[in-house]
Motif scaffolding. Sequence first.
Motif, PDB file in Angstrom:
ATOM      1  N   LEU A 140       0.807  -1.213   0.000  1.00 35.36           N
ATOM      2  CA  LEU A 140       0.000   0.000   0.000  1.00 35.36           C
ATOM      3  C   LEU A 140       0.843   1.268   0.000  1.00 35.36           C
ATOM      4  O   LEU A 140       0.377   2.311  -0.449  1.00 35.36           O
ATOM      5  CB  LEU A 140      -0.923   0.009   1.221  1.00 35.36           C
ATOM      6  CG  LEU A 140      -1.937  -1.144   1.294  1.00 35.36           C
ATOM      7  CD1 LEU A 140      -2.761  -1.025   2.563  1.00 35.36           C
ATOM      8  CD2 LEU A 140      -2.839  -1.164   0.069  1.00 35.36           C
ATOM      9  N   SER A 166      -0.278   0.125  -9.782  1.00 33.73           N
ATOM     10  CA  SER A 166      -1.284   0.422  -8.769  1.00 33.73           C
ATOM     11  C   SER A 166      -0.922   1.686  -8.013  1.00 33.73           C
ATOM     12  O   SER A 166       0.251   1.934  -7.718  1.00 33.73           O
ATOM     13  CB  SER A 166      -1.413  -0.752  -7.777  1.00 33.73           C
ATOM     14  OG  SER A 166      -1.803  -1.927  -8.423  1.00 33.73           O
ATOM     15  N   ARG A 167      -1.955   2.453  -7.684  1.00 30.69           N
ATOM     16  CA  ARG A 167      -1.782   3.671  -6.888  1.00 30.69           C
ATOM     17  C   ARG A 167      -2.822   3.648  -5.773  1.00 30.69           C
ATOM     18  O   ARG A 167      -4.013   3.555  -6.050  1.00 30.69           O
ATOM     19  CB  ARG A 167      -1.951   4.926  -7.748  1.00 30.69           C
ATOM     20  CG  ARG A 167      -0.911   5.073  -8.855  1.00 30.69           C
ATOM     21  CD  ARG A 167      -1.237   6.247  -9.758  1.00 30.69           C
ATOM     22  NE  ARG A 167      -0.221   6.450 -10.792  1.00 30.69           N
ATOM     23  CZ  ARG A 167      -0.194   5.797 -11.948  1.00 30.69           C
ATOM     24  NH1 ARG A 167      -1.146   4.886 -12.203  1.00 30.69           N
ATOM     25  NH2 ARG A 167       0.753   6.020 -12.832  1.00 30.69           N
ATOM     26  N   TYR A 168      -2.360   3.743  -4.531  1.00 31.36           N
ATOM     27  CA  TYR A 168      -3.259   3.666  -3.382  1.00 31.36           C
ATOM     28  C   TYR A 168      -3.333   5.008  -2.675  1.00 31.36           C
ATOM     29  O   TYR A 168      -2.299   5.627  -2.377  1.00 31.36           O
ATOM     30  CB  TYR A 168      -2.767   2.598  -2.401  1.00 31.36           C
ATOM     31  CG  TYR A 168      -3.606   2.499  -1.149  1.00 31.36           C
ATOM     32  CD1 TYR A 168      -4.919   2.061  -1.204  1.00 31.36           C
ATOM     33  CD2 TYR A 168      -3.072   2.849   0.099  1.00 31.36           C
ATOM     34  CE1 TYR A 168      -5.692   1.964  -0.058  1.00 31.36           C
ATOM     35  CE2 TYR A 168      -3.831   2.751   1.252  1.00 31.36           C
ATOM     36  CZ  TYR A 168      -5.144   2.305   1.167  1.00 31.36           C
ATOM     37  OH  TYR A 168      -5.905   2.214   2.304  1.00 31.36           O
ATOM     38  N   GLN A 173      -8.919   5.179   0.785  1.00 31.26           N
ATOM     39  CA  GLN A 173      -8.705   3.736   0.741  1.00 31.26           C
ATOM     40  C   GLN A 173      -8.968   3.155  -0.649  1.00 31.26           C
ATOM     41  O   GLN A 173      -9.163   1.953  -0.806  1.00 31.26           O
ATOM     42  CB  GLN A 173      -9.541   2.992   1.789  1.00 31.26           C
ATOM     43  CG  GLN A 173      -9.150   3.327   3.215  1.00 31.26           C
ATOM     44  CD  GLN A 173     -10.034   2.675   4.258  1.00 31.26           C
ATOM     45  OE1 GLN A 173     -10.350   3.294   5.279  1.00 31.26           O
ATOM     46  NE2 GLN A 173     -10.447   1.454   4.024  1.00 31.26           N
ATOM     47  N   MET A 175      -7.798   2.126  -4.374  1.00 31.62           N
ATOM     48  CA  MET A 175      -6.638   1.715  -5.144  1.00 31.62           C
ATOM     49  C   MET A 175      -7.013   1.740  -6.626  1.00 31.62           C
ATOM     50  O   MET A 175      -7.935   1.034  -7.052  1.00 31.62           O
ATOM     51  CB  MET A 175      -6.165   0.322  -4.739  1.00 31.62           C
ATOM     52  CG  MET A 175      -4.947  -0.153  -5.511  1.00 31.62           C
ATOM     53  SD  MET A 175      -4.397  -1.823  -5.033  1.00 31.62           S
ATOM     54  CE  MET A 175      -3.701  -1.489  -3.405  1.00 31.62           C
ATOM     55  N   THR A 199     -10.818   0.269 -10.276  1.00 33.50           N
ATOM     56  CA  THR A 199     -10.691   0.875  -8.952  1.00 33.50           C
ATOM     57  C   THR A 199     -11.322  -0.055  -7.930  1.00 33.50           C
ATOM     58  O   THR A 199     -12.430  -0.562  -8.144  1.00 33.50           O
ATOM     59  CB  THR A 199     -11.370   2.248  -8.888  1.00 33.50           C
ATOM     60  OG1 THR A 199     -10.819   3.107  -9.892  1.00 33.50           O
ATOM     61  CG2 THR A 199     -11.171   2.889  -7.521  1.00 33.50           C
ATOM     62  N   VAL A 202      -9.846  -0.771  -0.626  1.00 31.18           N
ATOM     63  CA  VAL A 202      -9.212  -1.696   0.313  1.00 31.18           C
ATOM     64  C   VAL A 202      -9.981  -1.675   1.634  1.00 31.18           C
ATOM     65  O   VAL A 202     -10.322  -0.610   2.165  1.00 31.18           O
ATOM     66  CB  VAL A 202      -7.736  -1.306   0.535  1.00 31.18           C
ATOM     67  CG1 VAL A 202      -7.099  -2.185   1.598  1.00 31.18           C
ATOM     68  CG2 VAL A 202      -6.972  -1.401  -0.782  1.00 31.18           C
TER      69      VAL A 202
END
Length: 246
Positions: A140, A166-168, A173, A175, A199, A202
């Motif tokens: 994350l 991936s970008r969190y 929350q 991603m 999208t 999480v």
Amino acid sequence: MPEYDALADLYDLEYAHDHDVPFWLALAGRERGPVVEWGVGTGRIAKRLAGAGHEVTAVELSGPMAGVGRRKGPGVEWIRGDMRSVRLGNRYGLGICAFNSFLCLLSVDDALIFLRNAREHLLPGGLLGVEVSAFSPEELSGGPELRHDLSRSLPDGGTLERLSVSRYDTASQLMEITLFYELYGADGVLREMRRHQLTIRVTFRDELLLMLRVAGFEPEAVYGGFEGEPFDAASDHLIVLCRRPG
């Protein structure tokens, strides 16, 4: 989910695993009444449950994904609908929301709407199982780096390669995942490339347990894997079983 429409033809190639199926089969054999699976995709789990003799209803919003599932043959009742709002006219002894379908609900409000709907579709004392990925802090907190996810053989002798970035966002929350697909022919020549955006939201253990309680469930068990392992910081999966009181 509609976000998966464009991936319906590749989904079963990407996700051919079955290590989770015995877990759900064991639950279906233990609980009374028919089974409903929410966010079923192409029916990887539902088809196996039906093959074991269970009465199974499969709920999927994506038309192309449901279409692939229907072509796998009879045995499953397919319902195209939104798992937050669909009314099935039946009650079930076991509800399943597996393989990150729950993470496609992008807000707490949407998650609670679904959980309340799932509760209303269970018999008194019925069981709901929710399974999502458990992300490590490293997954994350890392920056957006291109990652090779998998290679798969195609029916025509070619190869599918999937990469992702991936970008969190810690505040929401959410991603954001960009998927890159490369399809090669049997001769090794690249014949098609695809780019797809997804999208997910999480969800952490205590948050999920709290949402289940707010939605009227009684949590019964928390596992970190499909062999009933305890959930801990090293777990790759978060599995929560909860009951509708009654």
